[in-house]
Design a protein around this motif. Structure first.
Motif, PDB file in Angstrom:
ATOM      1  N   ILE A   5       0.840  -1.204   0.000  1.00 29.79           N
ATOM      2  CA  ILE A   5       0.000   0.000   0.000  1.00 29.79           C
ATOM      3  C   ILE A   5       0.870   1.247   0.000  1.00 29.79           C
ATOM      4  CG2 ILE A   5      -1.666   1.317   1.363  1.00 29.79           C
ATOM      5  CD1 ILE A   5      -2.801  -1.334   2.341  1.00 29.79           C
ATOM      6  N   HIS A   6       1.932   1.198   0.813  1.00 30.47           N
ATOM      7  CA  HIS A   6       2.867   2.315   0.895  1.00 30.47           C
ATOM      8  C   HIS A   6       3.475   2.619  -0.475  1.00 30.47           C
ATOM      9  CE1 HIS A   6       7.018   3.796   2.383  1.00 30.47           C
ATOM     10  NE2 HIS A   6       6.182   4.809   2.281  1.00 30.47           N
ATOM     11  N   ARG A   7       3.922   1.595  -1.158  1.00 31.10           N
ATOM     12  CA  ARG A   7       4.547   1.770  -2.470  1.00 31.10           C
ATOM     13  C   ARG A   7       3.531   2.278  -3.499  1.00 31.10           C
ATOM     14  NH1 ARG A   7       8.870   3.404  -4.111  1.00 31.10           N
ATOM     15  NH2 ARG A   7       7.497   4.693  -5.365  1.00 31.10           N
ATOM     16  N   LEU A   8       2.317   1.743  -3.423  1.00 30.86           N
ATOM     17  CA  LEU A   8       1.260   2.161  -4.349  1.00 30.86           C
ATOM     18  C   LEU A   8       0.913   3.627  -4.162  1.00 30.86           C
ATOM     19  CD1 LEU A   8      -0.873   1.474  -6.473  1.00 30.86           C
ATOM     20  CD2 LEU A   8      -2.395   0.770  -4.614  1.00 30.86           C
ATOM     21  N   GLU A  32       6.178  10.356   1.512  1.00 27.58           N
ATOM     22  CA  GLU A  32       6.315   9.500   2.690  1.00 27.58           C
ATOM     23  C   GLU A  32       5.347   9.957   3.784  1.00 27.58           C
ATOM     24  OE1 GLU A  32       8.005   6.858   3.226  1.00 27.58           O
ATOM     25  OE2 GLU A  32       9.576   6.745   1.707  1.00 27.58           O
ATOM     26  N   LYS A  33       5.196  11.270   3.946  1.00 27.17           N
ATOM     27  CA  LYS A  33       4.280  11.792   4.960  1.00 27.17           C
ATOM     28  C   LYS A  33       2.838  11.418   4.621  1.00 27.17           C
ATOM     29  CE  LYS A  33       2.852  16.044   7.285  1.00 27.17           C
ATOM     30  NZ  LYS A  33       3.044  17.521   7.385  1.00 27.17           N
ATOM     31  N   ARG A  39      -1.684   5.211   6.181  1.00 23.60           N
ATOM     32  CA  ARG A  39      -1.590   3.996   7.001  1.00 23.60           C
ATOM     33  C   ARG A  39      -2.316   4.187   8.327  1.00 23.60           C
ATOM     34  NH1 ARG A  39       3.815   3.924   5.397  1.00 23.60           N
ATOM     35  NH2 ARG A  39       4.449   4.655   7.463  1.00 23.60           N
ATOM     36  N   LEU A  40      -2.147   5.375   8.924  1.00 20.49           N
ATOM     37  CA  LEU A  40      -2.798   5.649  10.208  1.00 20.49           C
ATOM     38  C   LEU A  40      -4.316   5.633  10.055  1.00 20.49           C
ATOM     39  CD1 LEU A  40      -2.691   6.497  13.182  1.00 20.49           C
ATOM     40  CD2 LEU A  40      -2.555   8.881  12.414  1.00 20.49           C
ATOM     41  N   LEU A  41      -4.828   6.235   8.984  1.00 18.90           N
ATOM     42  CA  LEU A  41      -6.276   6.248   8.757  1.00 18.90           C
ATOM     43  C   LEU A  41      -6.829   4.835   8.621  1.00 18.90           C
ATOM     44  CD1 LEU A  41      -6.650   9.221   6.226  1.00 18.90           C
ATOM     45  CD2 LEU A  41      -7.066   9.252   8.694  1.00 18.90           C
ATOM     46  N   VAL A  42      -6.103   3.988   7.896  1.00 20.42           N
ATOM     47  CA  VAL A  42      -6.542   2.600   7.709  1.00 20.42           C
ATOM     48  C   VAL A  42      -6.487   1.836   9.025  1.00 20.42           C
ATOM     49  CG1 VAL A  42      -5.993   0.403   6.596  1.00 20.42           C
ATOM     50  CG2 VAL A  42      -5.931   2.523   5.264  1.00 20.42           C
ATOM     51  N   GLU A  71     -10.421   2.826   0.915  1.00 16.71           N
ATOM     52  CA  GLU A  71     -11.260   3.972   1.281  1.00 16.71           C
ATOM     53  C   GLU A  71     -11.722   3.830   2.734  1.00 16.71           C
ATOM     54  OE1 GLU A  71     -15.209   6.414  -0.283  1.00 16.71           O
ATOM     55  OE2 GLU A  71     -14.607   4.546  -1.238  1.00 16.71           O
ATOM     56  N   PRO A  72     -10.837   4.104   3.681  1.00 17.56           N
ATOM     57  CA  PRO A  72     -11.198   3.936   5.090  1.00 17.56           C
ATOM     58  C   PRO A  72     -12.234   4.958   5.538  1.00 17.56           C
ATOM     59  CG  PRO A  72      -9.082   5.048   4.906  1.00 17.56           C
ATOM     60  CD  PRO A  72      -9.454   4.601   3.517  1.00 17.56           C
ATOM     61  N   VAL A  73     -13.029   4.575   6.538  1.00 27.28           N
ATOM     62  CA  VAL A  73     -13.947   5.517   7.172  1.00 27.28           C
ATOM     63  C   VAL A  73     -13.131   6.453   8.059  1.00 27.28           C
ATOM     64  CG1 VAL A  73     -15.946   5.760   8.692  1.00 27.28           C
ATOM     65  CG2 VAL A  73     -15.783   3.809   7.131  1.00 27.28           C
TER      66      VAL A  73
END
Length: 214
Positions: A5-8, A32-33, A39-42, A71-73
């Motif tokens: 996910i990070h790379r995408l 990166e930020k 990542r935190l949202l997910v 698409e996280p809530v």
């Protein structure tokens, strides 16, 4: 999975939002930020108790991990309210709202609750928007079935005071408004449109249940 996910996210950022003249170092720092925030949202989305309940519910087939990872809530916060849902749908649903400063996109709290099928709003105590809504609701209750429609007529955008007065008011109706709300007809019109908020509107009388024992 997290590394993929990070790379995408970085690849998508590089293709779509790289600033003209931005150095590789500056862009990578910004990407990166953004990936860290994503990542935190997910992570916080999956830690939410409401999300966990919806994922476990077989009657909600549209709720699955793959969709939530893309698409996280989230919480979309304003000065006077919070919207819960996907980032895109929340921003679209709130673009015409007048809720003070915002929006700020923040991760879910563990105990945040929201509807599964639609964007959910939570109004803060300082919400003028919600206070106007609650005032109109109370006025309708106090006026009763026959006169409650006056609140909607007064709030109709194209009706100035003179048009509302000439089309809706009689001396008898003005007396009813005064008796039930303690307001003049002009004060009622302003209150219905949310121009004035009254903290001392009379409470609607309710029949309470009495305990007579055995």
């Amino acid at each position: 999975m997290a590394q993929a996910i990070h790379r995408l996210l970085i690849d998508q950022l590089e293709r779509s939002v790289r600033y003209t003249g931005e150095s590789d170092t500056d862009f990578r720092r910004r990407a990166e930020k953004a990936a860290s925030i994503a990542r935190l949202l997910v992570e916080r989305c999956f830690a939410n108790e409401c999300v966990q309940d919806y994922l476990a519910d077989e009657e909600l087939p549209l709720w699955d991990e793959v969709k939530l990872r893309s698409e996280p809530v989230v919480r979309v916060e304003f000065e006077q309210a919070i919207a819960f849902g996907g980032i895109g749908e929340c921003l679209a649903a709130t673009k015409s709202k007048h809720w003070g400063e915002g929006p700020q996109i923040l991760p879910l709290e563990q105990d945040d609750w929201f509807f599964a099928e639609r964007v959910t709003y939570r109004y803060r105590e300082n919400s003028i928007y919600n206070r106007r809504f609650e005032q109109r609701k109370l006025m309708k209750e106090l006026l009763g079935r026959k006169l409650r429609k006056l609140v909607g007529a007064a709030n109709y955008r194209r009706h100035c005071w003179e048009i509302f007065r000439d089309n809706n008011l009689t001396p008898e109706i003005e007396n009813e408004i005064a008796d039930r709300l303690g307001l003049t007809a002009k004060e009622f019109w302003r209150a219905s449109r949310g121009k004035v908020l009254y903290a001392d509107l009379p409470l609607k009388e309710r029949q309470l249940r009495f305990d007579f024992g055995n």
